[in-house]
Design an enzyme around this catalytic site. Structure first.
Site, PDB file in Angstrom:
ATOM      1  N   ASP A  37     -56.591 -31.849 -23.224  1.00 44.33           N
ATOM      2  CA  ASP A  37     -56.585 -32.867 -24.107  1.00 44.33           C
ATOM      3  C   ASP A  37     -55.602 -33.156 -25.054  1.00 44.33           C
ATOM      4  O   ASP A  37     -54.752 -32.110 -25.428  1.00 44.33           O
ATOM      5  CB  ASP A  37     -57.927 -33.083 -25.120  1.00 44.33           C
ATOM      6  CG  ASP A  37     -58.649 -34.320 -25.662  1.00 44.33           C
ATOM      7  OD1 ASP A  37     -57.740 -35.263 -25.377  1.00 44.33           O
ATOM      8  OD2 ASP A  37     -59.323 -34.417 -26.395  1.00 44.33           O
ATOM      9  N   HIS A  54     -48.765 -37.856 -20.851  1.00 36.79           N
ATOM     10  CA  HIS A  54     -49.222 -37.404 -19.497  1.00 36.79           C
ATOM     11  C   HIS A  54     -48.777 -36.755 -18.341  1.00 36.79           C
ATOM     12  O   HIS A  54     -48.740 -35.798 -17.690  1.00 36.79           O
ATOM     13  CB  HIS A  54     -50.129 -38.521 -18.698  1.00 36.79           C
ATOM     14  CG  HIS A  54     -51.006 -39.446 -19.515  1.00 36.79           C
ATOM     15  ND1 HIS A  54     -52.077 -38.369 -20.305  1.00 36.79           N
ATOM     16  CD2 HIS A  54     -51.463 -40.520 -20.039  1.00 36.79           C
ATOM     17  CE1 HIS A  54     -53.070 -39.232 -20.875  1.00 36.79           C
ATOM     18  NE2 HIS A  54     -52.490 -40.448 -20.693  1.00 36.79           N
ATOM     19  N   LEU A 148     -55.475 -18.417  -5.715  1.00 36.65           N
ATOM     20  CA  LEU A 148     -56.399 -19.365  -6.462  1.00 36.65           C
ATOM     21  C   LEU A 148     -56.885 -20.799  -5.986  1.00 36.65           C
ATOM     22  O   LEU A 148     -55.973 -21.312  -5.177  1.00 36.65           O
ATOM     23  CB  LEU A 148     -55.321 -19.509  -7.791  1.00 36.65           C
ATOM     24  CG  LEU A 148     -55.989 -20.535  -8.730  1.00 36.65           C
ATOM     25  CD1 LEU A 148     -56.732 -19.967  -9.800  1.00 36.65           C
ATOM     26  CD2 LEU A 148     -54.685 -21.175  -9.662  1.00 36.65           C
TER      27      LEU A 148
HETATM   28  C1  FPP Z   1     -56.561 -36.585 -22.230  1.00 39.04           C
HETATM   29  O1  FPP Z   1     -55.593 -36.708 -23.147  1.00 39.04           O
HETATM   30  C2  FPP Z   1     -55.958 -36.441 -20.821  1.00 39.04           C
HETATM   31  C3  FPP Z   1     -56.101 -37.074 -19.857  1.00 39.04           C
HETATM   32  C4  FPP Z   1     -57.253 -38.163 -19.789  1.00 39.04           C
HETATM   33  C5  FPP Z   1     -55.420 -36.950 -18.622  1.00 39.04           C
HETATM   34  C6  FPP Z   1     -55.156 -35.656 -18.122  1.00 39.04           C
HETATM   35  C7  FPP Z   1     -54.167 -35.653 -17.018  1.00 39.04           C
HETATM   36  C8  FPP Z   1     -52.958 -34.601 -17.251  1.00 39.04           C
HETATM   37  C9  FPP Z   1     -52.817 -33.536 -18.171  1.00 39.04           C
HETATM   38  C10 FPP Z   1     -51.812 -34.915 -16.212  1.00 39.04           C
HETATM   39  C11 FPP Z   1     -52.143 -33.835 -15.007  1.00 39.04           C
HETATM   40  C12 FPP Z   1     -52.511 -34.647 -13.869  1.00 39.04           C
HETATM   41  C13 FPP Z   1     -52.373 -34.196 -12.550  1.00 39.04           C
HETATM   42  C14 FPP Z   1     -53.179 -34.773 -11.403  1.00 39.04           C
HETATM   43  C15 FPP Z   1     -51.258 -33.169 -12.134  1.00 39.04           C
HETATM   44  P1  FPP Z   1     -55.522 -38.173 -24.073  1.00 39.04           P
HETATM   45  O2  FPP Z   1     -54.774 -39.027 -23.346  1.00 39.04           O
HETATM   46  O3  FPP Z   1     -57.186 -38.492 -24.150  1.00 39.04           O
HETATM   47  O4  FPP Z   1     -54.883 -37.672 -25.429  1.00 39.04           O
HETATM   48  P2  FPP Z   1     -55.192 -38.513 -26.653  1.00 39.04           P
HETATM   49  O5  FPP Z   1     -56.717 -37.697 -27.065  1.00 39.04           O
HETATM   50  O6  FPP Z   1     -54.238 -37.536 -27.749  1.00 39.04           O
HETATM   51  O7  FPP Z   1     -55.104 -39.724 -26.942  1.00 39.04           O
END
Ligand code: FPP
Length: 262
Positions: A37, A54, A148
């Site tokens: 997150d 992201h 893993l």
């Molecule tokens: C939450 O942060 C994150 C997500 C919904 C997406 C997670 C995806 C990745 C970390 C990319 C990796 C993926 C792959 C397939 C390699 P948020 O956008 O909710 O952050 P915020 O709460 O600060 O808005």
């Protein structure tokens, strides 16, 4: 090559993780699950578009995969896209759907070298064709690997998977293949999307970054006895030292599974 991240390479693994992984020094979770997150807030802080967070978060997945493998984690489950994430702005959803393509395009050779096997939980049939193909190809390319398991939760929803497991059991009862009183927690667990992980299905440790402290429909059944570790660090900033802090915190936990101490 296959053993690069195995136990035999203690010195190399110690160097990679910065932890002295000699037996007994640290408890290593067999199944580590991460709610990644804070990507959006990481980007916002830098006056960048949310998707930049992201993209950087994808680099963190690569980093943490290496660390987890070197530490001896058996399963690393990462929450990449939830069933609720479809309601984000369409440009962001589009970007998130392209990420697995970029990730596997650039990272499969390294996953091979690390002996990592790619798996998924969640309904990947509903992903765009190119995303599904990238995921299927990565799974196929790494299916013989024995290190893993890098398990992506993609289009995953915890309550939905419990509903689907209940439906599949009900179908079996209706067809006379099963008596209702034969349904127990092991049978239900085997029908969840984590069923293929067998004894490793339940995370020992769940990490959530960015200061939020909730499960957000991530592995609600499997988390029944998981330990939780929360950190204020945004996912793109999560580095080796943060990984080590999580391992150190887990090492101190006294897991009793509802029993009293022996
Ligand atoms: C939450 O942060 C994150 C997500 C919904 C997406 C997670 C995806 C990745 C970390 C990319 C990796 C993926 C792959 C397939 C390699 P948020 O956008 O909710 O952050 P915020 O709460 O600060 O808005």
């Amino acid at each position: 090559m296959k053993d690069l991240f195995g136990k035999k390479n203690q010195a190399k693994n110690n160097e990679l993780t910065g932890l002295d992984l000699t037996d007994g020094n640290y408890k290593i979770p067999k199944h580590l699950a991460i709610i990644m997150d804070g990507n959006g807030r990481w980007a916002q802080k830098r006056h960048l578009p949310r998707v930049a967070g992201h993209k950087e978060g994808m680099e963190t997945v690569k980093r943490v995969t290496k660390l987890a493998n070197a530490a001896g984690v058996k399963v690393l489950t990462v929450y990449a896209f939830s069933t609720e994430n479809w309601s984000r702005p369409s440009d962001e959803v589009k970007f998130l759907m392209k990420l697995p393509v970029t990730f596997f395009d650039t990272f499969v050779p390294e996953l091979q070298a690390q002996n990592v096997k790619v798996e998924t939980i969640g309904d990947i049939d509903k992903l765009p064709d190119s995303t599904k193909k990238a995921v299927d190809d990565a799974k196929e390319a790494t299916k013989e690997n024995t290190g893993l398991i890098l398990n992506f939760a993609l289009n995953y929803g915890g309550q939905a998977e419990i509903v689907e497991a209940a439906q599949s059991l009900a179908e079996d009862v209706k067809a006379g293949k099963l008596d209702a009183d034969q349904i127990d927690k092991d049978l239900l667990a085997s029908r969840l999307t984590t069923g293929f992980l067998g004894d490793l299905a339940n995370p020992d440790l769940i990490v959530r970054t960015s200061g939020e402290e909730r499960l957000s429909n991530f592995l609600p059944w499997q988390a029944a006895y998981s330990e939780f570790y929360f950190t204020n660090v945004f996912w793109p900033d999560f580095v080796e030292a943060d990984f080590n802090e999580a391992i150190k915190a887990y090492t101190k936990r006294d897991r009793r599974f509802g029993k009293v101490k022996a």
